[in-house]
Design an enzyme around this catalytic site. Structure first.
Site, PDB file in Angstrom:
ATOM      1  N   GLY A   1      -8.371  -7.295   6.809  1.00 11.81           N
ATOM      2  CA  GLY A   1      -9.516  -6.415   6.628  1.00 11.81           C
ATOM      3  C   GLY A   1      -9.250  -5.034   7.193  1.00 11.81           C
ATOM      4  O   GLY A   1      -8.185  -4.755   7.751  1.00 11.81           O
TER       5      GLY A   1
ATOM      6  N   ASN B   1       2.007   2.690   4.010  1.00  9.30           N
ATOM      7  CA  ASN B   1       3.211   2.187   4.691  1.00  9.30           C
ATOM      8  C   ASN B   1       4.113   1.489   3.679  1.00  9.30           C
ATOM      9  O   ASN B   1       4.393   0.290   3.802  1.00  9.30           O
ATOM     10  CB  ASN B   1       2.826   1.205   5.804  1.00  9.30           C
ATOM     11  CG  ASN B   1       1.821   1.775   6.771  1.00  9.30           C
ATOM     12  OD1 ASN B   1       2.101   2.716   7.492  1.00  9.30           O
ATOM     13  ND2 ASN B   1       0.621   1.211   6.783  1.00  9.30           N
TER      14      ASN B   1
ATOM     15  N   GLU C   1     -13.773   3.990   9.695  1.00  7.60           N
ATOM     16  CA  GLU C   1     -12.311   4.048   9.694  1.00  7.60           C
ATOM     17  C   GLU C   1     -11.849   5.363   9.074  1.00  7.60           C
ATOM     18  O   GLU C   1     -12.330   5.776   8.019  1.00  7.60           O
ATOM     19  CB  GLU C   1     -11.725   2.875   8.892  1.00  7.60           C
ATOM     20  CG  GLU C   1     -10.200   2.842   8.923  1.00  7.60           C
ATOM     21  CD  GLU C   1      -9.617   1.726   8.079  1.00  7.60           C
ATOM     22  OE1 GLU C   1      -8.704   1.031   8.554  1.00  7.60           O
ATOM     23  OE2 GLU C   1     -10.067   1.553   6.921  1.00  7.60           O
TER      24      GLU C   1
ATOM     25  N   PRO D   1       0.820  -1.211   0.000  1.00  5.02           N
ATOM     26  CA  PRO D   1       0.000   0.000   0.000  1.00  5.02           C
ATOM     27  C   PRO D   1       0.854   1.261   0.000  1.00  5.02           C
ATOM     28  O   PRO D   1       2.056   1.217   0.270  1.00  5.02           O
ATOM     29  CB  PRO D   1      -0.772  -0.123   1.307  1.00  5.02           C
ATOM     30  CG  PRO D   1       0.207  -0.793   2.228  1.00  5.02           C
ATOM     31  CD  PRO D   1       0.967  -1.772   1.361  1.00  5.02           C
TER      32      PRO D   1
ATOM     33  N   LEU E   1      -1.810  -7.633   9.683  1.00  3.48           N
ATOM     34  CA  LEU E   1      -2.479  -8.015  10.925  1.00  3.48           C
ATOM     35  C   LEU E   1      -3.735  -8.818  10.603  1.00  3.48           C
ATOM     36  O   LEU E   1      -4.742  -8.259  10.190  1.00  3.48           O
ATOM     37  CB  LEU E   1      -2.825  -6.757  11.735  1.00  3.48           C
ATOM     38  CG  LEU E   1      -1.658  -5.785  11.987  1.00  3.48           C
ATOM     39  CD1 LEU E   1      -2.144  -4.545  12.735  1.00  3.48           C
ATOM     40  CD2 LEU E   1      -0.523  -6.462  12.738  1.00  3.48           C
TER      41      LEU E   1
ATOM     42  N   CYS F   1      -3.605   0.824  10.146  1.00  5.32           N
ATOM     43  CA  CYS F   1      -5.019   0.459  10.294  1.00  5.32           C
ATOM     44  C   CYS F   1      -5.400   0.071  11.721  1.00  5.32           C
ATOM     45  O   CYS F   1      -6.582  -0.075  12.022  1.00  5.32           O
ATOM     46  CB  CYS F   1      -5.391  -0.670   9.333  1.00  5.32           C
ATOM     47  SG  CYS F   1      -4.367  -2.147   9.523  1.00  5.32           S
TER      48      CYS F   1
END
Length: 481
Positions: free
Chosen positions: A214, A118, A337, A115, A416, A247
Site C-alpha cells: 500500500g 524505482n 503522501e 513502477p 514493503l 514510499c
C-alpha cells in the site's frame, strides 16, 4: 493498423509460455547453481549500477542518478549477500527429532509489476528473489520506464546465457498496456505488485495470488529528548534521497511545542524552507490533480524544480519545502503522501498528542506501512511501537534507508509489506522466502525408519561467477559495448 492492446496481450502470453517452459531447468539445477546464478547477476548488476541509474533518471525524469545507483547496489550486492545462506531449492529443512522434512516448491512464473519511480532497482530486486527461489519472472514495465527496465532485463539474460541457463527465465513486455498487464496477472502463478493503489488493487482482484504493498504516508515524531540537529539531518537525508521517490520516505514531521522552534531553526539551517501566503497557495495548486491524486509532474523533483513549476522563488540552496499544516485529511494536501521534496510540519503539546496525530496521519493513506521516531526516551519509543498500525517502526534512523535495509538490519527490499491493516498479504519486507511453497514430508510416529541424512553437491560459486564475468567481458568486446 496494429491494435496495440492485442499485440501486448499476445506478447505477454508468449513470454509466459516461454518462461513456464524454462522454469523447470532452474529448479533442476539445484541450490548451488542457483546461488551461483544469483551471485553472478548481483556482481554484474553492481558493476552496471551507475549506468542503469543514469538511464533510469534520464528516461523517467524522477530522482537523482547517484541515489538510484545506490538503490541498484542495494538490490544486487547487498540483497544477494543477505539471502546467501538461505536454502530455497529442494530440501530446505530436516528435523530429525520431529521427523519432518521440508521441501521447497517454486511457484512457477512470477509477474513483476515495475513502477517508474524505482525502475531498475525494483527489476533487479524482483529478478534476484524470483530466481533465488527457482522461479521464472516476466516483467510489466511502467510505460515511462520501458528502456531502462528492458536494459536491466537484457543484462540478466546475458548472465543466464553465460551460465548455460535459458534466457526465457526472465522476460519483459516491450509493448506495455493495461490489457497486457491484466493478462500477465491472470496467467502467472504469483504477482509481485509495486506501484500505485490502483495497480495493487488490480493485482489482488486478478484471481492470482499476489503480494502487493500500500501507499506510505510516513509520519516521523521528533520527541523532546532527541538530538534535534541529528534528527533533522537524518530526516532530510531520507526525504531528499532520490528526491523522495521511495514510499518509506517521511511525509510529515510531528514535534513537541517545547522544541518546535529549535526543530524549525535546524530545518532552515539545513536547507528547509517554510512556505507561507501566496507561495504556499501556489505550491498547493500544483501538488495535486483536480481529483486529489498526486500530480506526477512534481514526483521525484527537487525543491528548486517544484518552485519553478509553481512559479515562486526560494532561497539558493533550498532542498526541502515545508508547510505548517493545520489538519489531516483531503483538504490538507501536506497531510498526504508526497513522493517529492515536500514535507508537512505539525506541532503538538506532548508525546500523547503526537501519538494520536501520527495515528490520524497513518489513517490518511499510510496504514500498515512505516513510521519513524527520533527519541532517547525508551518508554515513549515503546509506547509508540506498541500502538502504531505499521509494519516497520524505525527508531533514530532515516525512514527511507531504514525501511529498505540500508541503515537497519531489515532485509533489503523494494516491496514493503503493509500487513492486513494495510491491505497486504504480509507485513514483512518481501524476499525469496515468499516465493516458494513448502511441501512437508512427515514420518509416522510409529515408523521405525530414520530420516535419512542428505548429501550435498558442492559447487564453487565464486569460481563460476568469475568465469561468467570473463565471458561477459568477452561478449562485450565482441559486440563493441
Amino acid at each position: 493498423m496494429v491494435d496495440k492492446d492485442l499485440l501486448s496481450i499476445q506478447e505477454t502470453r508468449a513470454l509466459v509460455r516461454a518462461a513456464r517452459a524454462a522454469q523447470p531447468s532452474l529448479e533442476q539445477a539445484g541450490q548451488e547453481r542457483v546461488d551461483a546464478l544469483v551471485d553472478a547477476i548481483a556482481g554484474v548488476g553492481a558493476e552496471m549500477a551507475e549506468e542503469l541509474g543514469k538511464m533510469a533518471a534520464e528516461e523517467t525524469g524522477f530522482g537523482k542518478w547517484k541515489d538510484k545507483t545506490q538503490k541498484n547496489i542495494l538490490a544486487t550486492e547487498k540483497l544477494a549477500a543477505y539471502f546467501k545462506e538461505m536454502k530455497t531449492v529442494g530440501i530446505v529443512s530436516e528435523d530429525v527429532e520431529k521427523r519432518i522434512v521440508e521441501i521447497a516448491m517454486p511457484m512457477g512464473v512470477i509477474a513483476g509489476l515495475i513502477p517508474s519511480t524505482n525502475p531498475t532497482s525494483t527489476t533487479l530486486y524482483k529478478a534476484i528473489i524470483a530466481l533465488k527461489s527457482a522461479n521464472a519472472i516476466v516483467f510489466s514495465p511502467h510505460p515511462g520506464a520501458v528502456a531502462c527496465i528492458t536494459a536491466t532485463v537484457d543484462m540478466i539474460k546475458r548472465v543466464l546465457k553465460a551460465m548455460g541457463l535459458p534466457e526465457d527465465l526472465v522476460g519483459v513486455i516491450s509493448v506495455p498496456t493495461i490489457e497486457g498487464t491484466d493478462e500477465l496477472m491472470k496467467i502467472s502463478d504469483m504477482i509481485l505488485a509495486t506501484g500505485g493503489a490502483a495497480m495493487v488493487k488490480a493485482a489482488y482482484s486478478s484471481g492470482t495470488p499476489a503480494l502487493g504493498v500500500g501507499p506510505g504516508n510516513v509520519p516521523v515524531f521528533i520527541e523532546r529528548s532527541a538530538d534535534v540537529d541529528v534528527a533533522v539531518q537524518k530526516v532530510l537525508a531520507s526525504k531528499t534521497f532520490d528526491n523522495g521517490t521511495i514510499c518509506a520516505s517521511e511525509q510529515a514531521i510531528v514535534t513537541e511545542a517545547c522544541i518546535a522552534d529549535r526543530v524549525k531553526a535546524s530545518l532552515v539551517a539545513q536547507g528547509g524552507y517554510f512556505l507561507e501566503g501566496d507561495k504556499l497557495d501556489r505550491v498547493k495548486r500544483v501538488m495535486e490533480r483536480p481529483n486529489g491524486a498526486m500530480n506526477p509532474a512534481i514526483v521525484g523533483r527537487s525543491a528548486a524544480d517544484i518552485a519553478k513549476i509553481a512559479g515562486i522563488e526560494v532561497p539558493a540552496g533550498t532542498t526541502m519545502l515545508l508547510c505548517e499544516e493545520e489538519g489531516v485529511g483531503p483538504k490538507f494536501p501536506f497531510s498526504k503522501e508526497k513522493l517529492t521534496a515536500l514535507l508537512g510540519f505539525y506541532t503538538v503539546n506532548d508525546w500523547q498528542e503526537a501519538c494520536e496525530l501520527c495515528y490520524k496521519l497513518l489513517e490518511n493513506g499510510g496504514m500498515g506501512h512505516s513510521m519513524g521516531i527520533h527519541s532517547n526516551n525508551e518508554t515513549v519509543i515503546r509506547e509508540f511501537a506498541l500502538k502504531k498500525p505499521v509494519s516497520r517502526f524505525l527508531v533514530n534512523t532515516p525512514t527511507t534507508q531504514g525501511a529498505v535495509g540500508i541503515t537497519t538490519n531489515l532485509s533489503p527490499s523494494f516491496t514493503l509489506g503493509c500487513g492486513t491493516v494495510g491491505g497486504s498479504a504480509t507485513s514483512e519486507n518481501v524476499g525469496p522466502q515468499h516465493l516458494f511453497n513448502i511441501r512437508r514430508m512427515a514420518y509416522g510416529l510409529d515408523d521405525a525408519a530414520a530420516v535419512p541424512a542428505r548429501s550435498a553437491d558442492t559447487v564453487d560459486a565464486q569460481a563460476v561467477t568469475h568465469m561468467i564475468m570473463e565471458q561477459l567481458k568477452k561478449m562485450s568486446t565482441v559486440s563493441g559495448g
